[in-house]
Design an enzyme around this catalytic site. Structure first.
Site, short mmCIF file in Angstrom:
data_model
loop_
_atom_site.label_atom_id
_atom_site.label_comp_id
_atom_site.label_asym_id
_atom_site.label_seq_id
_atom_site.Cartn_x
_atom_site.Cartn_y
_atom_site.Cartn_z
N SER A 1 -29.41 8.88 8.60
CA SER A 1 -28.07 8.64 9.16
C SER A 1 -27.02 8.41 8.11
O SER A 1 -25.82 8.60 8.35
CB SER A 1 -28.11 7.42 10.10
OG SER A 1 -28.33 6.23 9.35
N TYR B 1 -39.96 1.05 28.49
CA TYR B 1 -38.93 0.58 27.57
C TYR B 1 -38.35 -0.73 28.11
O TYR B 1 -37.63 -0.74 29.11
CB TYR B 1 -37.79 1.60 27.44
CG TYR B 1 -38.15 2.90 26.76
CD1 TYR B 1 -39.31 3.03 26.01
CD2 TYR B 1 -37.30 4.00 26.84
CE1 TYR B 1 -39.63 4.23 25.38
CE2 TYR B 1 -37.60 5.19 26.19
CZ TYR B 1 -38.77 5.30 25.47
OH TYR B 1 -39.06 6.48 24.84
N LEU C 1 -32.61 11.80 13.56
CA LEU C 1 -32.13 11.06 12.38
C LEU C 1 -33.25 10.24 11.76
O LEU C 1 -33.00 9.37 10.93
CB LEU C 1 -30.95 10.16 12.76
CG LEU C 1 -29.69 10.88 13.25
CD1 LEU C 1 -28.60 9.88 13.58
CD2 LEU C 1 -29.20 11.89 12.21
N ARG D 1 -35.07 7.86 12.88
CA ARG D 1 -34.91 6.43 13.17
C ARG D 1 -33.93 5.74 12.23
O ARG D 1 -34.05 4.57 11.91
CB ARG D 1 -36.28 5.74 13.13
CG ARG D 1 -37.21 6.30 14.19
CD ARG D 1 -38.65 5.88 14.00
NE ARG D 1 -39.49 6.49 15.03
CZ ARG D 1 -39.95 7.73 14.98
NH1 ARG D 1 -39.68 8.49 13.93
NH2 ARG D 1 -40.67 8.23 15.95
N GLY D 2 -32.95 6.51 11.80
CA GLY D 2 -31.89 5.96 10.96
C GLY D 2 -31.99 6.33 9.50
O GLY D 2 -31.02 6.19 8.75
#
Length: 331
Positions: free
Chosen positions: A212, A56, A206, A208-209
């Site tokens: 959300s 990362y 979620l 990746r949004g």
């Protein structure tokens, strides 16, 4: 913070964990000061699991966590590290390396970047098709015996691989995508985890949004945001998938909750052996996620959630086709 056991052989950890990837990579620019503050807020709230990967940001994320932990008791955090993904200077993915020598090499670099003498949970990011899982787990087991690793985990592997790995050394948890619109583990993988006493750290809760309630059609993608290549965010699929979030909002608002909180609470409700990872990059989003712990879902709530977001309701695969090919969990 409520705690849950990390498998039958692991420690008790906060019922939610913090996924730190987005603070360094793959979701566009992040604010370093706010990222550190968010890690501090998570630890102070009792979210003990900090999930990262040595790839990362090419080590940036581990250095960020080291900075956040400076001056704090090491025991306050359970650091979960994925290794093995290969990248070049252009951020291209080159495959995976889980050979025993590579395992020890990656671990040595991680220990140095984190500034610690041990990794709490160490796991290959994906199954290396060229290396038997027994060899990879055996190499990590040597690090356990040396005191450099406390527990062994796996990521995105299937039931057969879980059994083979667990025959070599106890596996504390499987990290795998699990959400209202990604329920593939329920048929075979989750039952095998429970049979073997392996916990689940669920990422992508979620989606990746998407779930959300904060994403909108037409939202621009910053440079480096991998969602620009995600099938579920593709123009032909996005409208449908966002409609699922709006259906979830209709369930959440009468409860005084947000779609994100209901989506997280649903994953929490699936079992005490599941620890959802929330990828909050800012304190406000972390606070929202923690609010899911106060939601007790009744049978009526669960039925309403199921009507709003049925299994297999999402349009599009969870990864682009070339990356799906690397998922042992999807075979």
């Amino acid at each position: 913070m409520i705690t849950r056991p990390l498998g039958t052989t692991g420690p008790a950890v906060g019922a939610l964990g913090l996924g730190c990837m987005g603070m360094s990579d793959l979701y566009g620019p992040a604010d370093r000061t706010e990222s550190v503050a968010t890690i501090h807020a998570a630890l102070d709230a009792g979210l003990t699991v900090l999930d990262t990967g040595d790839f990362y940001g090419m080590g940036h994320n581990e250095l960020l966590i080291a900075e956040a932990l400076r001056g704090r008791a090491r025991e306050q955090a359970v650091i979960s590290v994925k290794f093995g993904a290969l990248r070049d200077a252009g951020n291209n993915w080159l495959g995976f390396d889980a050979r025993p020598a590579a395992v020890k090499n990656f671990a040595a670099y991680t220990l140095r970047r984190l500034g610690t003498d041990h990794i709490d949970v160490y796991r290959p990011a994906r199954l290396d098709p060229e290396v038997p899982i027994e060899d990879t787990v055996g190499a990590i087991a040597e690090l356990v015996r040396a005191g450099q690793v406390r527990h062994i985990g796996l990521s995105e592997v299937g039931a057969e691989t879980l059994r083979r790995a667990a025959a070599v050394h106890p596996i504390v948890d499987l990290q795998i995508e699990y959400s209202l619109i990604s329920r593939g583990i329920e048929a075979e993988i989750l039952p095998v985890c429970r049979e073997l006493g392996i916990g689940v750290t669920a990422y992508g809760v979620l989606s990746r949004g998407l779930l959300s309630g904060h994403w909108a059609a037409g939202r621009p993608m910053p440079a480096g945001d991998f969602r620009a290549h995600s099938p579920r965010f593709a123009p032909e699929n996005l409208g449908h998938n966002l409609s699922l979030a709006e259906a979830l909002r209709a369930v959440a608002e009468p409860r005084g909750a947000t779609p994100a909180q209901v989506a997280i609470a649903w994953v929490l409700h699936q079992g005490q052996d599941i620890v959802p990872l929330v990828g909050a990059r800012r304190r406000e989003r972390l606070t929202e996620a923690i609010g899911a712990l106060d939601l007790e879902l009744s049978d009526v709530d669960l039925e309403a959630i199921e009507r709003a977001v049925p299994a297999d309701a999402a349009a599009g695969a969870r990864y682009p086709e070339p990356l799906m090919a690397h998922l042992d969990s999807e075979r």
